[in-house]
Write a protein that holds these residues in place. Structure first.
Motif, PDB file in Angstrom:
ATOM      1  N   LEU A 101      -4.443   8.562   5.952  1.00 54.12           N
ATOM      2  CA  LEU A 101      -3.790   7.292   5.636  1.00 54.12           C
ATOM      3  C   LEU A 101      -2.925   6.812   6.809  1.00 54.12           C
ATOM      4  N   ALA A 102      -2.310   7.752   7.515  1.00 51.17           N
ATOM      5  CA  ALA A 102      -1.476   7.376   8.661  1.00 51.17           C
ATOM      6  C   ALA A 102      -2.313   6.715   9.752  1.00 51.17           C
ATOM      7  N   VAL A 103      -3.546   7.203   9.951  1.00 48.34           N
ATOM      8  CA  VAL A 103      -4.442   6.582  10.931  1.00 48.34           C
ATOM      9  C   VAL A 103      -4.742   5.140  10.521  1.00 48.34           C
ATOM     10  N   LEU A 104      -4.898   4.909   9.219  1.00 52.84           N
ATOM     11  CA  LEU A 104      -5.092   3.542   8.730  1.00 52.84           C
ATOM     12  C   LEU A 104      -3.890   2.672   9.094  1.00 52.84           C
ATOM     13  N   GLY A 105      -2.694   3.266   9.044  1.00 53.20           N
ATOM     14  CA  GLY A 105      -1.478   2.533   9.392  1.00 53.20           C
ATOM     15  C   GLY A 105      -1.465   2.052  10.826  1.00 53.20           C
ATOM     16  N   TYR A 106      -2.061   2.821  11.740  1.00 51.64           N
ATOM     17  CA  TYR A 106      -2.133   2.395  13.134  1.00 51.64           C
ATOM     18  C   TYR A 106      -2.895   1.074  13.271  1.00 51.64           C
ATOM     19  N   PHE A 107      -3.955   0.925  12.473  1.00 51.16           N
ATOM     20  CA  PHE A 107      -4.813  -0.249  12.598  1.00 51.16           C
ATOM     21  C   PHE A 107      -4.165  -1.511  12.023  1.00 51.16           C
ATOM     22  N   VAL A 108      -3.491  -1.374  10.888  1.00 52.46           N
ATOM     23  CA  VAL A 108      -2.924  -2.571  10.246  1.00 52.46           C
ATOM     24  C   VAL A 108      -1.488  -2.835  10.703  1.00 52.46           C
ATOM     25  N   GLY A 109      -0.904  -1.862  11.407  1.00 48.48           N
ATOM     26  CA  GLY A 109       0.515  -1.942  11.760  1.00 48.48           C
ATOM     27  C   GLY A 109       0.910  -3.159  12.561  1.00 48.48           C
TER      28      GLY A 109
END
Length: 420
Positions: free
Chosen positions: A395-403
């Motif tokens: 989920l944290a990797v997903l945060g990099y993309f939408v951040g």
């Protein structure tokens, strides 16, 4: 202007500080495993993981040790974190993880929306009784600094740096809001770590269905028990070779990929694809997942997840020593903004969790995948069960993309609120 002279911490040698952290971890683990009635009752109310985090924070606040002057957090986040992710994921059962469903992703985006809305809403509330807190002009306009917090809380350090470049906050302002970012985020992390020890009660209160999480934990624990063995020196060396060998390769590849993308495809910066740390986490996690389909998965029986847990707890302690509780009094207005902001984020999470009957695990991990990123999302997930750590990092990797997109939108909304 009077120059403030910072006091030197009592212990400045990182070897000494690391020794102190290990002593703290050992004492916490020994007392939490004790059959003494006092300790059993004490740990009924205080989760052991919270102490591993909070005791170093107290020592840092008392200037006995210093997270700012120490390189231990950098070492643990760049070396021990990837190593722990590899060892956690090589024993993962992806089929079982898939049974967790989409509630984790829904909670992640609920947390993101809470941060986007929370920033401007906090500004509106604070401006009603302390308008001077949100003043400033040009690079010193407070909203510009707050926009960098949005980057940090939806993704991580790379996204925060991107927002600093986009909105152009001054160095002094950035230093002030950075303290708000670290303190507020870490206090919320402490609350989540405490809540992890009461997850069942919270789930019962919200009538949440945590059966999928219990199923995954049971599957992984049963598999570990079925292959358990007394590890030989060869087993231990193999585990460490895999962990740090792949960590080394992750750094090597990251040192090639990130600069190449930054030089040739600078537009990818908005996805954090030019961040070296991003590639270290992605490569380490991917390698661990690939190994989970090989015979290396049986190293779980020789204690691979035990090593991963040790590495992760060193990271927890080093995260704790980044927090200085006393800085809250230096700029109470900005901390008020940060406090209201995180409360809005929490409110969004709890409302959505209630509507979809999501267990507290998804609330905690969905929040930290935003606010803490890859450094603390697996920490929170492992507080529930070490076998669930990969859920946090995915989920944290997903945060990099939408951040970057989410933080940019939040920054624009705060600019509108400020009337700039």
């Amino acid at each position: 202007m009077e120059q403030v002279v910072e006091e030197t911490p009592f212990f400045t040698n990182d070897a000494v500080v690391l020794g102190i952290l290990f002593i703290i971890l050992a004492l916490v683990f020994r007392t939490s495993a004790s059959r003494n009635p006092f300790w059993q009752k004490f740990y009924t109310y205080v989760p052991s993981v919270l102490l591993c985090y909070f005791i170093p924070a107290i020592l840092n606040s008392l200037n006995i040790i210093s997270g700012e002057d120490s390189s231990l957090y950098f070492v643990s986040s760049r070396y021990l974190l990837p190593a722990s992710l590899i060892l956690f994921t090589l024993g993962i059962d992806l089929k079982a993880i898939s049974r967790l469903g989409f509630k984790a992703v829904i909670m992640f985006f609920a947390g993101t929306l809470g941060i986007i809305i929370g920033g401007p809403l906090a500004m509106i509330i604070v401006s009603t009784f302390s308008p001077e807190t949100l003043g400033g002009a040009g690079p010193d306009a407070v909203w510009r600094g707050l926009a960098t917090i949005a980057g940090s809380w939806i993704g991580g350090g790379a996204n925060q740096t991107a927002m600093l470049e986009v909105f152009g906050a001054s160095t002094d302002l950035f230093s002030a809001v950075l303290a708000v970012d670290i303190i507020v985020a870490n206090l919320w992390l402490a609350v989540l770590l405490y809540g992890s020890g009461r997850a069942d009660k919270i789930d019962n209160y919200f009538k949440a269905d945590a059966s999928a999480i219990h199923y995954v934990k049971k599957q992984i624990e049963e598999y570990a028990a079925s292959i358990a063995k007394i590890p030989t020196t060869a087993d231990t060396m193999t585990i460490l070779a895999i962990a740090f060998g792949i960590t080394g390769f992750s750094h090597f590849a990251s040192d090639l990929i990130a600069p190449f993308l930054e030089a040739n495809y600078p537009a990818l910066n908005k996805f954090s694809l030019t961040s070296g740390f991003f590639w270290i986490v992605v490569i380490a996690t991917t390698a661990g997942l690939i190994l989970s389909f090989t015979k290396a998965r049986k190293l779980e029986g020789a204690g691979s997840s035990r090593f991963a847990t040790i590495f992760l707890y060193v990271l927890i302690a080093s995260i704790g020593m980044q927090m200085d509780i006393t800085t809250v009094v230096s700029n109470p207005g900005l901390f008020m903004v940060g406090g209201i902001w995180i409360l809005v984020h929490i409110s969004f999470l709890l409302i959505v969790a209630k509507l979809i009957k999501a267990p507290f695990f998804f609330v905690a991990v969905g929040s930290q995948a935003n606010v803490g990123g890859a450094a603390s999302a697996p920490v929170v997930a492992s507080a529930f069960s070490p076998s669930l750590a990969p859920v946090g990092v995915l989920l944290a990797v997903l945060g990099y993309f939408v951040g970057t997109y989410g933080a940019w939108l939040c920054g624009i909304l705060m600019q509108l609120v400020a009337g700039s």
